[in-house]
Design an enzyme around this catalytic site. Structure first.
Site, PDB file in Angstrom:
ATOM      1  N   LYS A 341      55.836  41.366  27.036  1.00  0.00           N
ATOM      2  CA  LYS A 341      55.009  42.475  27.003  1.00  0.00           C
ATOM      3  C   LYS A 341      55.941  43.717  26.560  1.00  0.00           C
ATOM      4  CE  LYS A 341      50.849  40.312  26.836  1.00  0.00           C
ATOM      5  NZ  LYS A 341      50.342  40.252  25.705  1.00  0.00           N
ATOM      6  N   HIS A 360      47.188  43.246  19.225  1.00  0.00           N
ATOM      7  CA  HIS A 360      47.034  42.512  20.383  1.00  0.00           C
ATOM      8  C   HIS A 360      45.854  41.379  20.060  1.00  0.00           C
ATOM      9  CE1 HIS A 360      46.309  41.509  24.799  1.00  0.00           C
ATOM     10  NE2 HIS A 360      47.095  40.789  24.304  1.00  0.00           N
ATOM     11  N   SER A 378      40.869  39.166  28.285  1.00  0.00           N
ATOM     12  CA  SER A 378      40.473  38.082  29.227  1.00  0.00           C
ATOM     13  C   SER A 378      39.208  37.871  29.606  1.00  0.00           C
ATOM     14  CB  SER A 378      41.417  38.310  30.402  1.00  0.00           C
ATOM     15  OG  SER A 378      41.385  37.196  31.304  1.00  0.00           O
ATOM     16  N   LYS A 382      38.962  34.307  23.431  1.00  0.00           N
ATOM     17  CA  LYS A 382      39.899  34.726  22.496  1.00  0.00           C
ATOM     18  C   LYS A 382      40.787  33.215  21.785  1.00  0.00           C
ATOM     19  CE  LYS A 382      43.772  36.869  22.918  1.00  0.00           C
ATOM     20  NZ  LYS A 382      44.702  38.012  23.006  1.00  0.00           N
ATOM     21  N   THR A 383      41.390  32.871  22.816  1.00  0.00           N
ATOM     22  CA  THR A 383      42.252  31.686  22.844  1.00  0.00           C
ATOM     23  C   THR A 383      41.452  30.486  22.349  1.00  0.00           C
ATOM     24  OG1 THR A 383      43.825  32.455  24.406  1.00  0.00           O
ATOM     25  CG2 THR A 383      43.881  30.195  23.737  1.00  0.00           C
TER      26      THR A 383
END
Length: 678
Positions: A341, A360, A378, A382-383
């Protein structure tokens, strides 16, 4: 007496007799064994059935196992000099000279004496140290210096761009808490810190960054001065130079070859070196030959604390960025995510200077070349949603949008492992194999099977692996301009529509807001939603004011004709505790309709307060959930909750309202008008 009895037994005929002896029964006589040696005479018997290794010691035998690798040495120090054919000895010398310069202490104005190789590796003569005095070892660099100190008298061994197999060996041998799990991954511990320390991150505020960076309320950038940075840098470099060996990685960021950044990571742990080997782009031997001087350097001395009496320090941990020097210093934390990061923050500064938008986000591409960007905090999915077996994965976390298209910044993925299962996340599950780093996981002490549900060390268990471990990854990780920009929110208040089409101003407003809602426990034990806002869906990493990134996003979307969408993966029919989570199958159908372009052809109507354009029907999805008010049985409660959430958005946006962008601040006015209206 025992010897006496043994003698009687050995001289007996095999049966018990009066003499106390023991005799064996008579049987057939075994044939005599003959060998090649016996045929030649009375020589010592040996096996000559195959050829033997021509060595005289076990060390010589071990030396035959390894052959020399192809040269992987930077030879172009200036970055502009033409390629020149040089000897391997000269290449090694240039490489060590470059690394010594990186480790230079400013007070001594020269780097340490460095030698390439593992100090524990035995040489051909059986010794474990090179012949320093006579310069017989080709991997040595000793800078000329008049200053004499203890550190200047020793050599620092450099383990340069080691392979995963070599790093496994180093970790298992020397780093407590390192184990090979049953799936082949390397399990490691990050020490006391199992996550990033944003309150301990510092950025040097100088004449340049004073005007360029985002400072003040809401900003992640906490200032430090140049002098304090140099104090911490000196502390880190002195610590690294005091070690017998250090790990050095020379790698790249950004798959776009025109905008690639060269990074050097100097660290004390094999775990850190393997982590960055996976997360950065891995150069070929040919690329390393012309690597030259890095554009950015990380000094990871995380095992050594900062001095808490140093100005600006608030704990024993400090993660410091100096953009002018292009350097990062890590003290007091071994959590590897700080490096990942930290470099992302650097890209958020360097890329906009080139008119490149750093994001991002996740990114994938369809078979026809249609690219989609996924933004989300989170828990928003998204993943899960960007990983689609019917589409190519360009990347899961960090991207650049250039004049030619999109590119992944990284060479790997950093996936959460908590409660991981083969059924829910098959791609991540299968990517955890030899070469993968598993951070802070718990495993069976005998079988080494990982228990991803065990949070004994931390909930923030992670896996770091090269992106090519994902079967449908697109290599190289680049693609054309995005067609769709998808903002994800897990709205636990239950008032946002499952999908909304956004105009450019709305896209900018919700991109800057970076909204999701978490479910947190209150004092009396009742759980209720809590709004969370993170500017640009990554406030902890951005360097410039959020409106600058938003303006660049709108400019690129307008130029390329991309469409913005807000997708709610949270609750419907009521807030958390009353309503229910929108089914993943419905969300996937929405995303598929966005990818195919069919959702653009739907009929739309406008909502109150937020002014969203929402479709009246989508094939395979109940129409009543598309407009949230229809799914709520208590219409009054819906209106109150909607107004409440709108108020939270307005309050959050106050910190951005006074930052004027566009001609005469008109763009700022457009963005503000795109927010909730009561």
């Amino acid at each position: 007496m025992a010897a006496e009895n043994f003698e009687k037994m050995s001289t007996g005929n095999g049966n018990a007799n009066g003499d106390g002896g023991f005799s064996f029964p008579k049987g057939p006589v075994m044939p005599k064994i003959t060998t090649g040696a016996a045929k030649r005479g009375n020589e010592i018997c040996h096996d000559d059935s195959g050829p033997t290794v021509n060595v005289s010691t076990i060390d010589e035998l071990h030396s035959l196992q390894k052959k020399r690798s192809a040269p992987t040495t930077p030879i172009n120090q200036g970055g502009a000099a033409a390629f020149a054919a040089v000897s391997e000895e000269e290449r090694q010398k240039i490489q060590m000279q470059s690394i010594s310069a990186s480790l230079a202490s400013l007070t001594r104005e020269s780097g340490p004496k460095v030698v390439r190789g593992d100090p524990a590796e035995k040489k051909a003569d059986g010794s474990t140290t090179p012949a320093y005095a006579h310069g017989q070892h080709h991997s040595i660099f000793s800078p000329a210096t008049g200053a004499v100190s203890d550190s200047s008298l020793k050599f620092t061994h450099v383990l340069y761009n080691l392979s995963p197999a070599e790093l496994y060996e180093q970790a298992i041998k020397y780093e407590k808490g390192s184990f090979i799990t049953s799936n082949g991954a390397l399990a490691t511990l990050s020490g006391a810190k199992t996550g990033r320390a944003p309150r301990d991150k510092r950025v040097v505020r100088d004449a340049t960054t004073e005007d360029e960076l985002w400072w003040g309320k809401g900003s992640p950038n906490i200032e430090m001065d140049e002098h304090t940075f140099m104090v911490n840098r000196e502390r880190a470099v002195d610590y690294l130079n005091s070690l017998e060996k250090v790990f050095v990685n020379d790698q790249f960021l950004n798959w776009d070859p025109e905008n690639r950044i060269k990074v050097r990571i100097v660290s004390a742990r094999a775990y850190h070196s393997l982590f960055m080997h996976n997360m950065c782009i891995r150069p070929t031997p040919e690329e390393l030959e012309s690597f030259g001087t890095p554009d950015f350097t990380i000094y990871n001395a995380g095992q050594f604390p900062c001095n808490r009496y140093t100005h600006y320090m608030t704990s024993s941990t400090s993660v410091d960025l100096n953009l002018a020097r292009r350097e990062m210093v890590i003290l007091g934390t071994q959590y590897a995510g700080e490096m990942k990061k930290g470099l992302f923050s650097v890209m958020h500064y360097l890329m906009p200077k080139r008119r490149i938008l750093s994001l991002h986000s996740g990114c994938n591409m369809g078979k026809d070349g249609d690219v989609a960007l996924f933004f989300g905090l989170s828990g928003t999915g998204k993943t899960t949603l960007s990983t689609d077996h019917n589409r190519y994965l360009i990347g899961d976390d960090e991207h650049c949008w250039t004049e030619t298209g999109v590119s992944n910044i990284e060479g790997g993925c950093y996936a959460k492992c908590v409660d991981l299962s083969r059924e829910k996340e098959p791609d991540i599950w299968n990517a955890i194999k030899f070469g993968t780093v598993l951070e802070n996981v718990v495993f069976d002490e005998h079988t080494r099977d990982v228990d991803y549900s065990d949070k004994s060390v931390t909930e923030n268990t992670r896996a770091a692996y090269p992106i090519e471990f994902i079967p449908n990854a697109k290599i190289p990780c680049v693609g054309p301009h995005p067609k769709n920009v998808i903002l994800l929110a897990c709205d636990a208040f239950g008032v946002l529509p499952p999908v909304s089409k956004l105009n450019l101003a709305q896209t900018m407003y919700h991109f800057i807001s970076g909204y999701t809602a978490l479910v947190a426990g209150t004092e009396d034990g009742i759980k209720e939603p809590t709004a969370t806002f993170s500017a640009c869906f990554g406030a902890a990493f951005i360097m410039l004011h959020p409106t600058k990134y938003a303006a660049m996003l709108a400019e690129k979307m307008k130029k390329q004709g991309a469409t913005g969408w807000l997708v709610n993966t949270g609750w419907s029919g009521g807030s958390y505790g009353v309503g229910s989570r929108i089914k993943l199958a419905y969300t996937r159908k929405i995303i598929d309709a966005i990818h195919s372009g069919s959702l653009l052809k739907a009929n739309y109507k406008k909502t109150e307060i937020f002014g969203f354009e929402i479709p009246t029907e989508i094939e395979g999805i109940p129409s009543e959930i598309l407009d949230p008010i229809n799914a709520w049985s208590d219409k009054k409660a819906h209106k109150e909750t909607l107004v409440k959430l709108g108020g939270l958005f307005k309050k959050n946006f106050e910190v951005f309202a006074n930052h004027k962008i566009g001609v005469d601040g008109k763009l700022t006015e457009e963005i503000l008008a795109a927010g909730p209206i009561f």
